[in-house]
Design a protein around this motif. Sequence first.
Motif, short mmCIF file in Angstrom:
data_model
loop_
_atom_site.label_atom_id
_atom_site.label_comp_id
_atom_site.label_asym_id
_atom_site.label_seq_id
_atom_site.Cartn_x
_atom_site.Cartn_y
_atom_site.Cartn_z
N LYS A 147 0.87 -1.02 0.05
CA LYS A 147 -0.03 -0.04 0.18
C LYS A 147 0.95 1.41 0.07
CE LYS A 147 -0.70 0.63 4.96
NZ LYS A 147 -1.33 0.94 6.02
N ARG A 148 2.04 1.17 0.41
CA ARG A 148 2.80 2.19 0.43
C ARG A 148 3.49 2.89 -1.11
NH1 ARG A 148 6.84 1.42 5.56
NH2 ARG A 148 5.24 1.37 7.37
N VAL A 149 3.30 1.93 -1.91
CA VAL A 149 3.48 2.17 -3.38
C VAL A 149 2.24 3.17 -3.93
CG1 VAL A 149 3.74 1.50 -5.71
CG2 VAL A 149 4.62 0.29 -3.96
N GLN A 150 2.65 4.64 -4.19
CA GLN A 150 1.83 5.62 -4.47
C GLN A 150 1.95 5.59 -6.06
OE1 GLN A 150 -0.54 7.08 -2.64
NE2 GLN A 150 0.28 5.32 -1.14
N TYR A 151 2.90 5.15 -6.90
CA TYR A 151 2.92 5.36 -8.16
C TYR A 151 3.55 4.27 -8.98
CZ TYR A 151 4.49 7.21 -12.80
OH TYR A 151 4.67 7.66 -14.10
N SER A 152 2.94 3.85 -10.28
CA SER A 152 3.59 2.34 -10.71
C SER A 152 3.09 2.60 -12.17
CB SER A 152 2.76 1.29 -10.24
OG SER A 152 1.20 1.44 -10.37
N ILE A 153 3.85 1.64 -12.90
CA ILE A 153 3.83 1.79 -14.37
C ILE A 153 3.38 0.37 -14.81
CG2 ILE A 153 4.99 2.49 -16.66
CD1 ILE A 153 6.55 4.34 -15.31
N PRO A 154 2.34 0.00 -14.92
CA PRO A 154 2.03 -1.58 -15.34
C PRO A 154 2.74 -1.93 -16.48
CG PRO A 154 0.00 -0.21 -14.93
CD PRO A 154 1.14 0.94 -15.12
#
Length: 1341
Positions: free
Chosen positions: A447-454
């Motif tokens: 949940k601490r991941v606030q940004y991702s690129i699938p």
Amino acid sequence: MLPTRTLTRSSASPSHVCLSCRRAKTQRRFRHTHNFDSEHTVGSQGLPQDENAGNTGGDAAAAQAAGIAVRARDRHARPERARDGDGAAPPNDPVRFYEVARPGILVRGGRGPLPEVVPRRDGRKREREAMNEFLGALEAHVDVDAGVAVEVGASWSGVSRGGEDGEAGRREEVVVLHRPAAEVVAVQPPHHSRAGQEGVVVGADQRSTANSDSRFLDSLEAEMPLVRKSVAQSDIRKTNVESNSITAGTLPIRRYFAHPNTTLHVNPNPTRAPGYYTSSRAYHQAAAPAGFNTSQLPPDIASLAGTAPLASENPKGIRAQLRKWQELHGNDMVLNDDIGLDADPDTGDVANNLTRLPDDPSVITNTAAEQDDDDREAMAHFMQAPSDEPSTGAEANPRFLKMGELVELDYAGRDRENIVAVYVRSTGTQIAQFYTMQGRWVHMPEKRVQYSIPGWVDAEMIKPLLEFLPSPDEVENNIEKLMSEAYIKDLSVPRRVSAPLVKRMLEFHAEAQEIYRRHAGTLDNAHNLLAHETDLRYGSLVSAATTLLKMPADKLPVTALYAVRQALSHAGFAFNIDRRSHRLTGYLQIRSKGQVKMVAQVQRWLREWQDDLASTSTMTEEQRRRHRTSKGASYVYGFIDKAKQIVLKSREDRQPTRHGNIGPSKVRIPLTPEQDCIRVTKNEEFTEQDTELVRFVEAWSLSQMFAGLPRVESLPPLILQATGLYADMELKVATGLVFLQEIGTVMPYENRVRFDQHLLLPSSQHSRPLQNLMASLLEMQDKHEFVDSMADLRHDWGDLPVYCIDAASAHEIDDGLSIEPVRTADGQGEVKDQWWVHVHIANPTAFFSRDHPLAKMARHMGESIYMPERTYMMLPRWATQRHFSLAPNRPCLTFSARVDAAGQTLETAVRPGRVRNVLKLTHDEVRAAMGVSGTDGSAPELTLTVGGDPPSPRPRKSQSADLTPQMLLDLTQLQLLGEKRADLRRAQGGLFFDTHKPEVEVYQSFTAPGLAWDHPHRRGSRSVEGDPVIRMRTRGLVNWFSPFTDPVGTLVRETMLLACGVAATWCRERGIPAVFRGSVARPDRMDSAQYFREFLAPAARESAKGEFPMHLGMRYLETFGNTGLRTSPFRHRVLGMAEYGKVTSPLRRYGDMIVHWQIEAALREEARTGRSLKVLGASASTIHNDIVTSAEEMQEQALAQPKLDRRFLPFSTPVLRTILIGLHPRETIIMRAKQSAEAFWMTMLLFRAIHFSEIPPHLLPFGADGRTVHAYVHSPPVARGRSMPLAVMIREVNFVAMMGVPEGGVGGVRQGDVWEAEVVEVDVWLRTVVLRPRRLVERVE
């Protein structure tokens, strides 16, 4: 030689003085004819500015408490040095000095990599201009406000032309960034031959630039043999993965750490406003840990760590004063390097910033506050889920990370820079595994991941790393052992294996940084370009990027989005995100320029006040008498004096506590029909400046707007400390709320949930446009001009009875039920064992469009929010009660199903109508009329009350007496069909449970439950006598998965689900996009069917009641995945339904309104064209199996149809998808807010009952001592640290609590255990009860 460091101090005071001759001047700088070493430094009157000046030093302890700051400034030095070959004196050397956050304690800073721009000796530029260019580039990349000390040295060799190097008078420069007992970054500009620093002898060969750079660094290493070297992996252009070096252009960068357990990370922060950063006092005092040999440090650092003073040091200067203070107090608090301090159990702030490789325990595990939030959110989804849609978990974001996604690891509030990594896999309960661009594996909550690129890299690129990474079992069961081994063993992935992946991440990061540099002027000015002067704005990362970079959204590369994200995150308070949903939505709040200016202004006042404290602490009585306090400091002094007097007055009636709330009033006011139980008195002592200071404290504590901004977050506690009234309390946000309650800004029993900055209630005063919209709706009630868009299509239901079964306290009536037998084709007879079941739903959307102000408010709210003290309506009460709530002769939208005796659907229909014969009934009234019971009597109801006796319910006119025998037969038939429908859902895997959540009511007035409306009072003090009456009714903790025993509850639930299924089927058949809900499987969970066979079925067979244990049921529920939203139907596994769309509550849910708008538009289109829009062949067999047919098959059928023209719909599919991005997180936030509000009032009741004895101990269900409870462990125990509590539920009252770890450790606790425990405290701030375990009393094997 130039002095290595000069401390100066900035001030807003108009009066300045030369600190050498004490001559007062009105300008900032006064030039004398002295050389550099004795040149005068000009600053505010009475404060030491130059440690080499002959002025008197101050009280170092006071100076440290106040925080001496140094501003960047330029000066030119005239050091004594050899002349060059022609005898001419070289030009003045530019020298720049940077801000120091604390005297003698230089803390973190820097904006990333050091600049690659260096002076060129091209013969056309003077040396002074070249050095200016280098220093300018350096300053552009250094966060001067964060407290980096930069030493600039320049010397002349004085060697004749016939000397060893064949040249004379060669100029040498070096730039060194020092961090005491921490990190040293050494850089030598290219084309420079030698450099000398006081105490550090370094040298290099001028004839080879590359060699000279390396030799310079090698020489520095030789002078500090104990340091440990690492490689900087910041912004680079050339990377050699195989070697231990990274080259950025021609500028070598190496990093040195003065102690193996002390690592401070650079924090890029180019746009934050100036301010102070303060960490824990223990951390600063432990800057040079016990046993560390400070003699190996450079002299400037060693002098701060307690070594002997330099011979040239002024004994009265600030450095000498700091050393004296260090000798007296420096060892008051010494940290043990081998012990990782736990996070603050309330705020989650980590006191121990000493990073452990490869993982920081505070990063791997949740803090107590975070874990409590997780548990409460899970309980919110269970206990707040309406009966027509049981929820399936706590995750607000249904899109789970997949292997190969690029992510940004967020260390907000932990003094660590966010880093780029790739998601590898889930490793257990809430923990995920990542691989960073630094070549390290990291474990932290997903949940601490606030940004991702699938889909950033293919999973095949990650799989070669798996054999070298800790397995999920190791992480979940032996993480502490794994981290201990990492100290002495190399557990990293071999370079040959990770090099391709690391290279790609470094290239991504470098490209993003290059984009940032190209657009630095715009990105660093992002807030001014995007923000409104006075109003809060909303935006998204994509919209911000398109505006700032002036590129269309479809042309934005992912690196550009990441660069913009970095810029916005560096802007600090100016931008804000909701960390619970930002990764999914990308939404951000753009705070107004006015609000940002207010915060900066108050920060400035507080700095001036700190400066004034420091300066006056060294003054004599005569000097203090003549001293002129700056305006900002006087504002703070005045506010503190007023606040102190108000707090002391408040404590005559209410006492502060350490439990996150002040105590109840000593004045008791009985609640009677003639008077309320609360009496309020307001005063207005505060000035406009006082009000701004109150807002500042309010933003810190009540709304927690400064979370993750340590330099701002550290200032409000200074105000509390200055009052001298909170010496025995931790100065944290909970104490800030106590302060606001004591001065009367908020009520003594304030539920802080309503001030959640992301919940953004219209009454919370966070958004002026929202307040204006609410005001316009109130004005609209007498001039609404509603027009019924479905008037010509409405069917008159005549005398058909419509049964509205709801609570007596229901604010609006959304739905009603009817049943009638199916008639034969000629209408003369009835078809045996077939009925039409009608669900009549209120129809507000027929009277206004999606662009109407009412619709705008509904979209913002998402749904009505019910809290015990108040209800926040999605639609104003005048609209629902006067026009839309179901009542005789009111409009409706009816969803009908023809069903047989087995409960199977044979036909569906949707039509607008008007109901006439409406009967409003409560569940109890229907049970009484049908002669059934709602419980099995195994768990009697318990009632607890504080504050007096609540009023009896107001008498209501019951319509149960109007029920005819035929009506009772109708209700009985509906109940039987409901049971058949439940059996069908159960056969398709549907899960049934009842949380039996407690009910809590709050009374201030005798007429109705709830509290009076109020807003924060910021103009002065407010005293409140008396307290509200609180009543809680509960049956205790009962197995949620026991057979459902309430027949009326079954009747209502199943008919509502039937209507939702009809709506989804009707839309699917016509190709209409809408809001559909279903289950999204978690990739890391066992299949639910397999779990049922292996665990639940055996447990149920062994049970005398044929039921499985509650903890197994909760795990079973997790296997179903999470509830998600889509624009086309898909299977809802928990409900056991192939398609499902909520439509039964359009008065209180915006998602339901959307479906109504879509259906109404389709009905009007069918009426206009005279033909059905149905495009799928819905044969009888297909409809007959509406619960069995898979949503996937239905979707395939829909896609096989020709492209449909649906331009008549108010919402297109793309628009709906955009809406759903924010709607689902919004619904999750509201669900959590409602549960938190109820938890707050239950906690407040227990707080007053236990700590203030408002309920005698013998009347509490907590043993003879009033403190003994039974704690049910409902969540899987996870080794989160030595003091991380366990999530439990108090069995006596069915309430969530936190229990300490038993002496045997977490390994001795299992999910499903029941422990006897003692109530230690009731924490109102955390809304929980803290328990101490005594003994295990029950375990289900």
